[in-house]
Each structure stands twice: as C-alpha cells, then as structure tokens.
Design a protein around this motif. Sequence first.
Motif, PDB file in Angstrom:
ATOM      1  N   ARG A  19       0.840  -1.208   0.000  1.00  0.00           N
ATOM      2  CA  ARG A  19       0.000   0.000   0.000  1.00  0.00           C
ATOM      3  C   ARG A  19       0.869   1.248   0.000  1.00  0.00           C
ATOM      4  O   ARG A  19       0.575   2.238  -0.692  1.00  0.00           O
ATOM      5  CB  ARG A  19      -0.950  -0.015   1.193  1.00  0.00           C
ATOM      6  CG  ARG A  19      -2.059  -1.060   1.058  1.00  0.00           C
ATOM      7  CD  ARG A  19      -3.121  -0.932   2.146  1.00  0.00           C
ATOM      8  NE  ARG A  19      -2.608  -1.218   3.469  1.00  0.00           N
ATOM      9  CZ  ARG A  19      -2.559  -2.434   4.028  1.00  0.00           C
ATOM     10  NH1 ARG A  19      -2.997  -3.486   3.354  1.00  0.00           N
ATOM     11  NH2 ARG A  19      -2.089  -2.597   5.237  1.00  0.00           N
ATOM     12  N   PHE A  20       1.977   1.237   0.745  1.00  0.00           N
ATOM     13  CA  PHE A  20       2.910   2.363   0.771  1.00  0.00           C
ATOM     14  C   PHE A  20       3.492   2.601  -0.617  1.00  0.00           C
ATOM     15  O   PHE A  20       3.530   3.730  -1.105  1.00  0.00           O
ATOM     16  CB  PHE A  20       4.023   2.099   1.791  1.00  0.00           C
ATOM     17  CG  PHE A  20       5.126   3.115   1.770  1.00  0.00           C
ATOM     18  CD1 PHE A  20       4.947   4.367   2.352  1.00  0.00           C
ATOM     19  CD2 PHE A  20       6.342   2.830   1.165  1.00  0.00           C
ATOM     20  CE1 PHE A  20       5.956   5.316   2.327  1.00  0.00           C
ATOM     21  CE2 PHE A  20       7.362   3.770   1.134  1.00  0.00           C
ATOM     22  CZ  PHE A  20       7.165   5.022   1.718  1.00  0.00           C
ATOM     23  N   GLU A  22       2.269   1.763  -3.420  1.00  0.00           N
ATOM     24  CA  GLU A  22       1.211   2.262  -4.293  1.00  0.00           C
ATOM     25  C   GLU A  22       0.970   3.744  -4.035  1.00  0.00           C
ATOM     26  O   GLU A  22       0.865   4.541  -4.974  1.00  0.00           O
ATOM     27  CB  GLU A  22      -0.074   1.454  -4.073  1.00  0.00           C
ATOM     28  CG  GLU A  22      -1.139   1.764  -5.100  1.00  0.00           C
ATOM     29  CD  GLU A  22      -2.348   0.858  -4.995  1.00  0.00           C
ATOM     30  OE1 GLU A  22      -3.419   1.292  -5.458  1.00  0.00           O
ATOM     31  OE2 GLU A  22      -2.240  -0.269  -4.471  1.00  0.00           O
ATOM     32  N   LYS A  23       0.929   4.131  -2.775  1.00  0.00           N
ATOM     33  CA  LYS A  23       0.725   5.537  -2.421  1.00  0.00           C
ATOM     34  C   LYS A  23       1.844   6.419  -2.976  1.00  0.00           C
ATOM     35  O   LYS A  23       1.611   7.560  -3.385  1.00  0.00           O
ATOM     36  CB  LYS A  23       0.657   5.676  -0.894  1.00  0.00           C
ATOM     37  CG  LYS A  23       0.435   7.081  -0.400  1.00  0.00           C
ATOM     38  CD  LYS A  23       0.377   7.125   1.115  1.00  0.00           C
ATOM     39  CE  LYS A  23       0.258   8.552   1.613  1.00  0.00           C
ATOM     40  NZ  LYS A  23       0.313   8.618   3.075  1.00  0.00           N
ATOM     41  N   LYS A  24       3.067   5.885  -3.015  1.00  0.00           N
ATOM     42  CA  LYS A  24       4.225   6.642  -3.498  1.00  0.00           C
ATOM     43  C   LYS A  24       4.387   6.575  -5.015  1.00  0.00           C
ATOM     44  O   LYS A  24       5.314   7.153  -5.570  1.00  0.00           O
ATOM     45  CB  LYS A  24       5.511   6.146  -2.818  1.00  0.00           C
ATOM     46  CG  LYS A  24       5.533   6.407  -1.333  1.00  0.00           C
ATOM     47  CD  LYS A  24       5.520   7.894  -1.053  1.00  0.00           C
ATOM     48  CE  LYS A  24       5.616   8.203   0.423  1.00  0.00           C
ATOM     49  NZ  LYS A  24       5.615   9.625   0.697  1.00  0.00           N
TER      50      LYS A  24
END
Length: 124
Positions: A19-20, A22-24
């Motif tokens: 998820r990190f 993807e967020k970045k």
Amino acid sequence: MLDIAEVAEKSGLAPSALRFYEKKGLLTSSGRNGLRRTYEPEVLQRLTLINCARRAGFSVAEIRRFLVAKAGDAALEATIAEKVAVLGEDIARLQRMRESLEHASTCTHEPLVECPDFKRMLAP
C-alpha cells in the motif's frame, strides 16, 4: 489477477508495504476484489526491481523517477552514474570483507583482528 495477500506472500513484503509503494507511485493496483486490492501478475517483477533498488540504497523517490524515466534524461543519467560508482565501492568493500572473513575462519593469530593478513585484506 492477484490479490494483495497473494502479492504479499509471493514477494515477502507486508501488505502495508504494498500500500505504501502504491501511495508513493511505485505500484498501481488493477482494481479491487471486494475490499482487497488486486494486481496484475507482472507486479511481482516490479517488486523485484524495487526491492533490489532499495537494497542498493535507492530512495523511493529515486525509484519512482527511474520507473517513469525515458532515454536521454540527463539528470537521471547523472544519478545513475553516481549510483554505479557508489555500488562499485560497496562491492569492493564487501569483497574485501568476504576475503577477510574467509581468512579469519582459518587464522590462528591472537587476537584475530591484529593479524597482519586480516588487516591488509580489509584495507581499501
């Protein structure tokens, strides 16, 4: 399609890391299956690249830039050249350490860290 749990299991990363990333902007999910993110199977290759780059000292921002780079990006080429030099130094240092430890495994000098051969092998 792979759901986030499958990608996490196959990549060895926690779902929170996915998820990190993807967020970045390093990963893109294909959608959702219920509440779970889904990914194309190719995401595993991208994660291999990301993990390798992270272990080599690349920042998330550097990896993101690399993933979208086009040939001829002078700034990126300069960054890559710097990383190549740093990795070369790291490889040389690690090879010296490996050779020193191989020697240490059979050395009888007391104390071991004062062995002239051991010290010579560690020297840059």
